[in-house]
Design an enzyme around this catalytic site. Structure first.
Site, PDB file in Angstrom:
ATOM      1  N   LYS A 122     -11.029 -69.812  22.121  1.00  0.00           N
ATOM      2  CA  LYS A 122     -12.221 -69.764  21.265  1.00  0.00           C
ATOM      3  C   LYS A 122     -11.872 -70.055  19.820  1.00  0.00           C
ATOM      4  O   LYS A 122     -12.651 -70.684  19.100  1.00  0.00           O
ATOM      5  CB  LYS A 122     -12.924 -68.425  21.419  1.00  0.00           C
ATOM      6  CG  LYS A 122     -13.477 -68.307  22.830  1.00  0.00           C
ATOM      7  CD  LYS A 122     -14.558 -67.312  22.993  1.00  0.00           C
ATOM      8  CE  LYS A 122     -15.144 -67.475  24.380  1.00  0.00           C
ATOM      9  NZ  LYS A 122     -15.137 -66.213  25.121  1.00  0.00           N
ATOM     10  N   LYS A 204     -14.264 -75.162  35.452  1.00  0.00           N
ATOM     11  CA  LYS A 204     -15.107 -74.258  36.232  1.00  0.00           C
ATOM     12  C   LYS A 204     -16.564 -74.360  35.784  1.00  0.00           C
ATOM     13  O   LYS A 204     -16.838 -74.872  34.697  1.00  0.00           O
ATOM     14  CB  LYS A 204     -14.613 -72.819  36.060  1.00  0.00           C
ATOM     15  CG  LYS A 204     -14.585 -72.381  34.616  1.00  0.00           C
ATOM     16  CD  LYS A 204     -14.055 -70.976  34.442  1.00  0.00           C
ATOM     17  CE  LYS A 204     -14.033 -70.628  32.972  1.00  0.00           C
ATOM     18  NZ  LYS A 204     -14.689 -69.458  32.547  1.00  0.00           N
ATOM     19  N   LYS A 207     -21.572 -71.331  31.482  1.00  0.00           N
ATOM     20  CA  LYS A 207     -22.933 -71.201  30.945  1.00  0.00           C
ATOM     21  C   LYS A 207     -23.224 -72.256  29.903  1.00  0.00           C
ATOM     22  O   LYS A 207     -24.351 -72.691  29.760  1.00  0.00           O
ATOM     23  CB  LYS A 207     -23.092 -69.823  30.294  1.00  0.00           C
ATOM     24  CG  LYS A 207     -23.162 -68.698  31.289  1.00  0.00           C
ATOM     25  CD  LYS A 207     -23.783 -67.455  30.660  1.00  0.00           C
ATOM     26  CE  LYS A 207     -23.136 -66.198  31.183  1.00  0.00           C
ATOM     27  NZ  LYS A 207     -22.000 -65.742  30.364  1.00  0.00           N
TER      28      LYS A 207
HETATM   29  P1  TYM Z   1     -19.172 -63.937  31.330  1.00  0.00           P
HETATM   30  O1  TYM Z   1     -20.505 -63.677  30.738  1.00  0.00           O
HETATM   31  O2  TYM Z   1     -18.402 -65.118  30.848  1.00  0.00           O
HETATM   32  O3  TYM Z   1     -19.279 -64.073  32.900  1.00  0.00           O
HETATM   33  C1  TYM Z   1     -19.933 -63.090  33.676  1.00  0.00           C
HETATM   34  C2  TYM Z   1     -19.219 -62.917  34.996  1.00  0.00           C
HETATM   35  O4  TYM Z   1     -19.203 -64.148  35.734  1.00  0.00           O
HETATM   36  C3  TYM Z   1     -17.872 -64.487  36.097  1.00  0.00           C
HETATM   37  N1  TYM Z   1     -17.716 -65.962  36.058  1.00  0.00           N
HETATM   38  C4  TYM Z   1     -17.209 -66.683  37.059  1.00  0.00           C
HETATM   39  N2  TYM Z   1     -16.707 -66.312  38.252  1.00  0.00           N
HETATM   40  C5  TYM Z   1     -16.270 -67.300  39.069  1.00  0.00           C
HETATM   41  N3  TYM Z   1     -16.330 -68.620  38.757  1.00  0.00           N
HETATM   42  C6  TYM Z   1     -16.825 -69.045  37.570  1.00  0.00           C
HETATM   43  N4  TYM Z   1     -16.902 -70.345  37.275  1.00  0.00           N
HETATM   44  C7  TYM Z   1     -17.276 -68.042  36.651  1.00  0.00           C
HETATM   45  N5  TYM Z   1     -17.822 -68.085  35.402  1.00  0.00           N
HETATM   46  C8  TYM Z   1     -18.072 -66.797  35.060  1.00  0.00           C
HETATM   47  C9  TYM Z   1     -16.992 -63.819  35.049  1.00  0.00           C
HETATM   48  O5  TYM Z   1     -15.675 -63.625  35.542  1.00  0.00           O
HETATM   49  C10 TYM Z   1     -17.734 -62.510  34.841  1.00  0.00           C
HETATM   50  O6  TYM Z   1     -17.403 -61.576  35.830  1.00  0.00           O
HETATM   51  N6  TYM Z   1     -16.072 -60.739  29.046  1.00  0.00           N
HETATM   52  C11 TYM Z   1     -17.100 -60.843  30.063  1.00  0.00           C
HETATM   53  C12 TYM Z   1     -18.304 -59.928  29.814  1.00  0.00           C
HETATM   54  C13 TYM Z   1     -17.978 -58.475  29.694  1.00  0.00           C
HETATM   55  C14 TYM Z   1     -17.474 -57.636  30.720  1.00  0.00           C
HETATM   56  C15 TYM Z   1     -17.371 -56.341  30.144  1.00  0.00           C
HETATM   57  C16 TYM Z   1     -17.102 -57.861  32.049  1.00  0.00           C
HETATM   58  C17 TYM Z   1     -18.161 -57.719  28.579  1.00  0.00           C
HETATM   59  N7  TYM Z   1     -17.778 -56.428  28.839  1.00  0.00           N
HETATM   60  C18 TYM Z   1     -16.882 -55.262  30.879  1.00  0.00           C
HETATM   61  C19 TYM Z   1     -16.612 -56.771  32.788  1.00  0.00           C
HETATM   62  C20 TYM Z   1     -16.516 -55.493  32.200  1.00  0.00           C
HETATM   63  C21 TYM Z   1     -17.615 -62.273  30.087  1.00  0.00           C
HETATM   64  O7  TYM Z   1     -17.510 -62.972  29.129  1.00  0.00           O
HETATM   65  O8  TYM Z   1     -18.277 -62.624  31.220  1.00  0.00           O
END
Ligand code: TYM
Length: 341
Positions: A122, A204, A207
């Site tokens: 980032k 991958k 969003k």
């Molecule tokens: P975020 O918002 O990027 O993604 C949300 C969830 O989706 C999963 N994910 C994927 N899994 C498989 N293949 C993909 N292409 C893919 N893209 C996204 C992510 O692994 C995630 O589980 N840091 C976290 C948000 C967060 C969080 C937390 C998660 C904040 N606090 C506490 C767990 C516990 C994030 O950016 O997820």
């Protein structure tokens, strides 16, 4: 050998996870995370939230934030999450997280934070906004998880390093102040964590990037068909039983997730016999995806337009989460010696 008496657990095992409201949810979010939230809601004590504070590290403009928070909530519910069974809340509504985050900041070192892959990525993408929130992102994520003393964290593969850091912070805290927190672990029912690939074979599903190679839960049927038909393929294998290139392996993975076992078997045999027609495979995959996404999209749209309902969900979720957070913070302040009267 003498058998130890096992005390009944006072609480069901605790689960926590979150999703940033930085765009539309896609199949990666679904298969990496939300599907497991839904599977876990019956048996575990679950806390799931929309990580709006984390989104500010990369998306400081908040014009779209409310709509995005609503969308993530609506899509989670449309996928089968039941706000009566779990605490479904908004990160910024749980003020205690920020207190715990501050305490954990004193246990996190600049060097290790700078080495985190997501930070490096980032920082490269937004060189003019390398803010402290970005650097301490894994610390806030740890606070999110351990504020409920959660053990299981259903996430995709990209979150593995953050979970490893969470365990380090927990161990440091427990070592310094006494055993307060269990070690949290990434969870996928004993299987490898998932990474759902993009359709162009480069990276991958995401969003905010790769939008034409990502299937969103809000995509309409025609758009899904178009995206799948554009997926990367080649003229097909020249030798029987050859290894599949990554981008073909990806199509098979997606078909395994949204299609039937019979279809996968048929195309697998065709591949091994060198008779596979990728056009047919993609047509089948597109129809499977449409069948999968269509009902989620329709339900999500209905929930998204019901602001009153979403407000109730958020309020009820925040209430449940606050109760659990308060109990943890009592223990934290006590353990840290912050109780002066
Ligand atoms: P975020 O918002 O990027 O993604 C949300 C969830 O989706 C999963 N994910 C994927 N899994 C498989 N293949 C993909 N292409 C893919 N893209 C996204 C992510 O692994 C995630 O589980 N840091 C976290 C948000 C967060 C969080 C937390 C998660 C904040 N606090 C506490 C767990 C516990 C994030 O950016 O997820």
């Amino acid at each position: 050998m003498e058998k130890k008496k096992q005390a009944l657990p006072a609480r069901r095992q605790v689960v926590m996870s979150g999703i940033r409201p930085t765009g539309f949810l896609h199949l990666g979010n679904y298969f990496g995370a939300v599907r497991n939230y839904v599977r876990m809601q019956e048996e575990y004590e679950c806390y799931f939230m929309v990580a709006d504070l984390h989104s500010l590290t990369t998306h400081p403009d908040t014009k779209e934030l409310k709509a995005n928070v609503h969308r993530v909530l609506a899509e989670n519910i449309a996928c089968g999450l039941d706000p009566d069974k779990v605490a479904l809340y908004c990160q910024s509504h749980l003020y205690e997280t920020c207190e715990l985050y501050l305490y954990l900041c004193m246990l996190a070192y600049k060097g290790e934070l700078e080495k985190t892959s997501t930070f490096k990525e980032k920082a490269r993408k937004q060189p003019d906004n390398i803010n402290a929130g970005l650097l301490t992102y894994p610390v806030l994520q740890t606070a999110d998880i351990i504020i409920h003393r959660a053990r299981y964290v259903p996430v995709g593969k990209d979150q593995e390093q953050h979970l490893e850091m969470a365990r380090n912070f927990v161990n440091r805290f427990n070592h310094r102040y006494g055993e307060v927190f269990p070690e949290p672990a990434a969870f996928n029912f004993g299987e490898e964590l998932l990474k759902i690939p993009s359709l162009d074979g480069a990276g991958k599903m995401s969003k905010s990037e790769n939008q034409y190679a990502t299937i969103y839960l809000s995509d309409d049927d025609e758009l899904i068909r178009k995206k799948v038909m554009r997926a990367k393929t080649d003229p097909g294998p020249a030798e029987r039983n050859s290894a599949k290139p990554d981008y073909i392996e990806n199509l098979f993975l997606l078909m395994k997730l949204v299609g039937t076992g019979d279809e996968v078997k048929k195309f697998d045999e065709d591949f091994n016999n060198c008779t596979i027609r990728y056009g047919d495979m993609k047509k089948q995959l597109a129809e499977d995806m449409v069948k999968f996404v269509h009902p989620i999209r329709e339900k999500a749209e209905a929930f998204r337009n019901d602001e009153k309902y979403l407000k109730e969900v958020m309020q009820k979720g925040a209430e449940k989460a606050t109760k659990s957070a308060n109990a943890t913070m009592e223990r934290v302040r006590e353990a840290m010696g912050l109780k002066y009267f």
